[in-house]
Design an enzyme around this catalytic site. Structure first.
Site, PDB file in Angstrom:
ATOM      1  N   GLY A  13       0.969  -1.260   0.005  1.00  0.00           N
ATOM      2  CA  GLY A  13       0.189   0.107   0.036  1.00  0.00           C
ATOM      3  C   GLY A  13       0.707   1.245  -0.107  1.00  0.00           C
ATOM      4  N   LEU A  65      -5.884  -9.756   6.307  1.00  0.00           N
ATOM      5  CA  LEU A  65      -6.705  -9.458   7.543  1.00  0.00           C
ATOM      6  C   LEU A  65      -7.792 -10.429   8.021  1.00  0.00           C
ATOM      7  CD1 LEU A  65      -6.395  -5.593   7.090  1.00  0.00           C
ATOM      8  CD2 LEU A  65      -5.212  -6.809   8.677  1.00  0.00           C
ATOM      9  N   SER A  86      -5.209  -1.589   6.132  1.00  0.00           N
ATOM     10  CA  SER A  86      -6.482  -1.458   6.367  1.00  0.00           C
ATOM     11  C   SER A  86      -7.299  -1.352   5.014  1.00  0.00           C
ATOM     12  CB  SER A  86      -6.945  -0.515   7.504  1.00  0.00           C
ATOM     13  OG  SER A  86      -8.079  -0.549   7.755  1.00  0.00           O
ATOM     14  N   TYR A 133     -15.429  13.179  13.768  1.00  0.00           N
ATOM     15  CA  TYR A 133     -16.913  13.075  13.310  1.00  0.00           C
ATOM     16  C   TYR A 133     -17.821  12.941  14.577  1.00  0.00           C
ATOM     17  CZ  TYR A 133     -15.025  12.708   8.597  1.00  0.00           C
ATOM     18  OH  TYR A 133     -14.268  12.668   7.573  1.00  0.00           O
ATOM     19  N   LYS A 161     -12.692   2.622  10.963  1.00  0.00           N
ATOM     20  CA  LYS A 161     -11.694   3.338  11.808  1.00  0.00           C
ATOM     21  C   LYS A 161     -12.036   3.394  12.942  1.00  0.00           C
ATOM     22  CE  LYS A 161      -8.095   3.482   9.710  1.00  0.00           C
ATOM     23  NZ  LYS A 161      -7.233   2.537   9.298  1.00  0.00           N
ATOM     24  N   PRO A 186      -3.844   9.732  11.047  1.00  0.00           N
ATOM     25  CA  PRO A 186      -3.424  10.890   9.999  1.00  0.00           C
ATOM     26  C   PRO A 186      -4.663  11.378   9.475  1.00  0.00           C
ATOM     27  CG  PRO A 186      -2.702   8.664   9.502  1.00  0.00           C
ATOM     28  CD  PRO A 186      -3.571   8.544  10.271  1.00  0.00           C
ATOM     29  N   SER A 201      -6.699   9.456  -1.219  1.00  0.00           N
ATOM     30  CA  SER A 201      -6.051  10.654  -1.233  1.00  0.00           C
ATOM     31  C   SER A 201      -5.416  11.310  -2.413  1.00  0.00           C
ATOM     32  CB  SER A 201      -5.438  11.193   0.060  1.00  0.00           C
ATOM     33  OG  SER A 201      -6.215  10.746   1.128  1.00  0.00           O
ATOM     34  N   PHE A 221     -10.574  19.587   4.468  1.00  0.00           N
ATOM     35  CA  PHE A 221      -9.848  18.616   5.260  1.00  0.00           C
ATOM     36  C   PHE A 221      -8.488  18.691   5.250  1.00  0.00           C
ATOM     37  CE2 PHE A 221     -10.599  17.147   0.735  1.00  0.00           C
ATOM     38  CZ  PHE A 221      -9.328  17.025   0.392  1.00  0.00           C
TER      39      PHE A 221
END
Length: 345
Positions: A13, A65, A86, A133, A161, A186, A201, A221
């Site tokens: 990743g 996972l 993840s 949030y 998350k 992050p 992103s 953001f």
């Protein structure tokens, strides 16, 4: 350090590869998990493309996972674990459990295996999604003391998350034994893309530069460079003060999507000629959200002004991230360098 072995989950990743680079640069030996041996060549290519030859210092373990198999072998002999892997899809899952279950159960699998193997500390990659949030602090930035309310109207990713990080802290409190945990949260991770398979992103900047975003939603953001997030992981891994702590990884004040677009245009000039800075009215985004699941997820965040502070990471760990502008420019420059943008007509 003296060649200590660190496991990085999800080395194929975007952030995982940057963590491997940071660890190799600091003198550690690294083992990384991939879901298939076919991805090993991709990881090595990304590292070499960044100027690092991992020969003799990097090994691989096959683990997923969603299954127990492979994790005992992956953590065997490791001093530390960076649990970066993840799910983070670019689309909307059909059911939230497609994200929640692998995120939560995967974190617990890694922690159980690490405890059994006598690992010193696990650094878990969580997210600002687990912090920002729900109830906003009045007139104040979000800090590590804040927690997202998973019962609120939030996306499957945000819920995954939050629940995964909560489960990790609960595990350490109830069953951790001598295993230590630190968490990095992050915001949006940008910076140099290392290959064609990068992050949600950085795909955002790619879409902008390809002219695929003719209008911009009124959102804001945080921005941070992947190299700095990797550096924060390494600091949280070894600093005694980081035990049992969360650390927000953010480079400065949050930016609106329009500010991000303007930054990309200013820093990259002609290469960013297709980037639009036209802002869409909220009502139009809401209408689109009636027919488009991705747009629907944005509606509750329209016009919200959020912020977060990196003061804790700076104070406790001596962290010094690059600027937001440099992170965004590095993203665009790498997309150009790797030929990952559509040709202009």
């Amino acid at each position: 350090m003296s060649g200590e072995l660190v496991l990085v989950t999800g080395g194929s990743g975007f952030l995982g590869a940057h963590c491997i680079l940071a660890l190799l640069d600091a003198g550690y030996r690294v083992r990384t998990t991939v879901r298939s041996s076919k991805r090993e060549a991709d990881v090595i290519a990304m590292l070499k493309g960044a100027g690092t030859d991992p020969a003799g210092r990097l090994s691989f373990a096959i683990a997923d996972l969603t299954a127990d198999a492979g994790w005992p072998e992956a953590v065997a002999g490791c001093d530390y674990v960076l649990h970066v892997a993840s799910p983070f899809p670019s689309g909307v899952p059909k059911h939230e459990d497609e994200l929640i279950v692998p995120a939560r159960e995967g974190a617990l699998r890694v922690l159980r295996a690490a405890r059994a193997a006598g690992v010193k500390r696990v650094v878990l990659t969580s997210s600002f999604a687990a912090i920002g949030y729900g109830k906003m602090p009045p007139g104040q930035p979000f800090t590590e003391e804040s927690w997202t309310d998973p019962a609120a109207k939030v996306s499957a990713y945000v819920k995954s998350k939050t629940l995964a990080e909560r489960a990790a802290w609960d595990f350490i409190a109830a069953e951790g034994g001598g295993l230590e945990l630190a968490v990095v949260n992050p915001v949006g991770i940008f910076g140099p893309v290392l290959g064609s398979d990068h992050s949600t992103s950085t795909e955002f900047v790619q879409r902008m530069m390809n002219g695929a975003m003719p209008g911009l939603p009124r959102l804001s953001f945080g921005v941070v460079d992947a190299r700095d997030v990797a550096d924060l992981h390494v600091r949280a891994m070894t600093n005694p003060a980081a035990r049992g702590e969360r650390f927000l990884a953010v480079a400065g004040d949050f930016m609106t999507v329009r500010e991000i677009a303007r930054t990309v245009k200013t820093r990259l000039g002609a290469a960013a000629s297709r980037v639009s800075t036209r802002e869409l009215p909220d009502w139009l985004v809401r209408v689109v959200g009636l027919f488009n699941a991705e747009a629907a997820q944005l509606v509750t965040e329209l016009g919200k002004v959020k912020n977060a502070t990196n003061a804790k990471a700076v104070r406790m760990l001596g962290w010094a991230p690059r600027s937001r502008e440099d992170a965004l420019a590095a993203t665009g420059e790498s997309l150009i360098r790797l030929g990952l943008l559509k040709a202009s007509k």
